[in-house]
Design an enzyme around this catalytic site. Structure first.
Site, PDB file in Angstrom:
ATOM      1  N   GLU A 119      48.367  76.886  -5.403  1.00 26.32           N
ATOM      2  CA  GLU A 119      47.673  75.775  -4.724  1.00 26.32           C
ATOM      3  C   GLU A 119      47.503  74.574  -5.646  1.00 26.32           C
ATOM      4  O   GLU A 119      46.982  74.672  -6.758  1.00 26.32           O
ATOM      5  CB  GLU A 119      46.296  76.243  -4.202  1.00 26.32           C
ATOM      6  CG  GLU A 119      45.562  75.103  -3.492  1.00 26.32           C
ATOM      7  CD  GLU A 119      44.450  75.555  -2.548  1.00 26.32           C
ATOM      8  OE1 GLU A 119      44.280  76.760  -2.309  1.00 26.32           O
ATOM      9  OE2 GLU A 119      43.754  74.646  -2.038  1.00 26.32           O
TER      10      GLU A 119
ATOM     11  N   GLU B 296      41.778  85.562  -4.997  1.00 25.75           N
ATOM     12  CA  GLU B 296      42.025  84.446  -5.902  1.00 25.75           C
ATOM     13  C   GLU B 296      41.887  84.904  -7.353  1.00 25.75           C
ATOM     14  O   GLU B 296      41.021  85.721  -7.665  1.00 25.75           O
ATOM     15  CB  GLU B 296      41.019  83.308  -5.614  1.00 25.75           C
ATOM     16  CG  GLU B 296      41.244  82.655  -4.271  1.00 25.75           C
ATOM     17  CD  GLU B 296      40.303  81.484  -4.002  1.00 25.75           C
ATOM     18  OE1 GLU B 296      39.587  81.025  -4.923  1.00 25.75           O
ATOM     19  OE2 GLU B 296      40.298  81.012  -2.844  1.00 25.75           O
TER      20      GLU B 296
ATOM     21  N   ASP C 276      42.035  86.972   3.873  1.00 24.58           N
ATOM     22  CA  ASP C 276      41.506  86.411   2.626  1.00 24.58           C
ATOM     23  C   ASP C 276      40.183  87.091   2.309  1.00 24.58           C
ATOM     24  O   ASP C 276      39.255  87.069   3.126  1.00 24.58           O
ATOM     25  CB  ASP C 276      41.258  84.912   2.868  1.00 24.58           C
ATOM     26  CG  ASP C 276      41.538  84.071   1.659  1.00 24.58           C
ATOM     27  OD1 ASP C 276      41.867  84.632   0.605  1.00 24.58           O
ATOM     28  OD2 ASP C 276      41.445  82.833   1.790  1.00 24.58           O
TER      29      ASP C 276
ATOM     30  N   ASP D 233      39.916  82.031   4.076  1.00 24.07           N
ATOM     31  CA  ASP D 233      38.464  81.788   4.091  1.00 24.07           C
ATOM     32  C   ASP D 233      38.177  80.294   4.300  1.00 24.07           C
ATOM     33  O   ASP D 233      37.012  79.894   4.405  1.00 24.07           O
ATOM     34  CB  ASP D 233      37.772  82.354   2.843  1.00 24.07           C
ATOM     35  CG  ASP D 233      38.289  81.752   1.559  1.00 24.07           C
ATOM     36  OD1 ASP D 233      39.228  80.934   1.600  1.00 24.07           O
ATOM     37  OD2 ASP D 233      37.746  82.113   0.483  1.00 24.07           O
TER      38      ASP D 233
HETATM   39  O1  KIV Z   1      41.755  79.901   2.798  1.00 26.12           O
HETATM   40  C1  KIV Z   1      42.852  79.371   2.891  1.00 26.12           C
HETATM   41  O2  KIV Z   1      43.183  78.729   3.888  1.00 26.12           O
HETATM   42  C2  KIV Z   1      43.759  79.499   1.768  1.00 26.12           C
HETATM   43  C3  KIV Z   1      44.993  78.666   1.793  1.00 26.12           C
HETATM   44  C4  KIV Z   1      44.631  77.296   1.372  1.00 26.12           C
HETATM   45  C5  KIV Z   1      46.068  79.235   0.962  1.00 26.12           C
HETATM   46  O3  KIV Z   1      43.491  80.213   0.866  1.00 26.12           O
END
Ligand code: KIV
Length: 296
Positions: A181, A114, A83, A44
């Site tokens: 992260e 997440e 995501d 995202d």
């Molecule tokens: O959205 C994204 O690019 C992510 C990465 C930072 C793992 O979640």
């Protein structure tokens, strides 16, 4: 054959590092897919690097689906992880499942959400219903900015213990891997040893089982924010700017397009066309003269 979630898990048991990168469109997915990438994350972060939002919070499922469509069409080998945007999975199990299914039906192979222990029931529900799930702990860009900003995670013993329990609960719930992260390298190393599923680090040191970077950071294309952990492997911003400026200069000076970028008529056709123009112009002139005479 496309890499599967089982292949990704097996890489950890074979001590093979996992290469992940984000991509959001057909052309860059094709590059990643043929350049040694095991897993493409349609992150995202697209909201920031593709749409110019100041965080990932505003991104919608419909926007993510467009990016995923490009990546699905552009890749044949890498595992594609979509995501799930903020608000598309919390707090409702059936909302999460129906949104996850939209990504899977499009051709994505897994989804990422997440959160730690608090999302374990959700991870269990999705995996039990057939949807492979990647976890994401440490800095959580969808919610961390709302509570504490962008801070390094796992600095204290208590913070590291918290992260460890989050990782273990996600593993128990059925996640096939976990993004760590901006976690201190020491915490990330211990967590990676404590769980049997692969950890994929971003700003979390080199002892994770794999690494992920945002493609636009890696390419040096996005320069609004330059995180310390995001190594730039190219200066595409300068490269692209120079290319566009050269194009602009050549258009203005008449240097582009040159004969190598131009299509031509066969000479005999050109001759005929020129003759036609001459005669039709002459006829036109006569007709106009005739009109003028009769008007007088
Ligand atoms: O959205 C994204 O690019 C992510 C990465 C930072 C793992 O979640």
């Amino acid at each position: 054959m496309r890499i599967s979630v089982t292949d990704i898990k097996q890489k950890k048991s074979k001590s093979e590092k996992i290469v992940a990168v984000t991509a959001y469109d057909y052309s860059t997915a094709k590059i990643c897919d043929t350049s040694g990438v095991d897993m493409i994350l349609v992150g995202d972060s697209a909201g920031m690097v593709m749409l110019g939002y100041s965080s990932t919070i505003p991104v919608t499922v419909d926007e993510m689906l467009v990016f995923c469509r490009g990546v699905v069409n552009g890749s044949k080998n890498a595992l594609i992880v979509a995501d799930m945007p903020f608000g598309s999975y919390q707090p409702d199990l059936s909302l999460a499942f129906s949104n996850a299914v939209r990504f899977i039906k499009l051709g994505c192979n897994a989804i990422k959400i997440e959160g730690g222990r608090e999302v374990a029931p959700l991870v269990r529900n999705l995996t039990q219903n057939g949807v492979p799930v990647m976890g994401h702990i440490g800095l959580k860009p969808q919610t961390s900015p709302l509570w504490e900003g962008y801070k390094i995670q796992g600095k204290s013993c208590n913070a590291a213990i918290d992260l460890l329990h989050d990782a273990m609960e996600l593993e128990k719930a059925g996640a096939f891997s976990i993004v760590l992260e901006m976690v201190t390298a020491e915490s990330a190393e211990k967590i990676s040893k404590a769980v049997s599923i692969p950890t994929i680090g971003i700003g979390s040191g080199n002892k994770c089982d794999g690494q992920v970077l945002v493609l636009h950071d890696l390419l040096g294309l996005y320069d609004d924010i330059k995180p310390k952990f995001a190594k730039r492997y190219a200066d595409s911003h300068t490269l692209f700017s120079k290319a566009v400026a050269s194009y602009a200069n050549e258009v203005k000076s008449g240097g582009f397009p040159d004969p190598t970028h131009t299509f031509s008529m066969p000479p005999e056709e050109l001759k005929k066309f020129e003759e036609y123009l001459l005669t039709s112009l002459k006829t036109g002139e006569k007709e106009r003269d005739g009109d003028r005479q009769s008007a007088i």
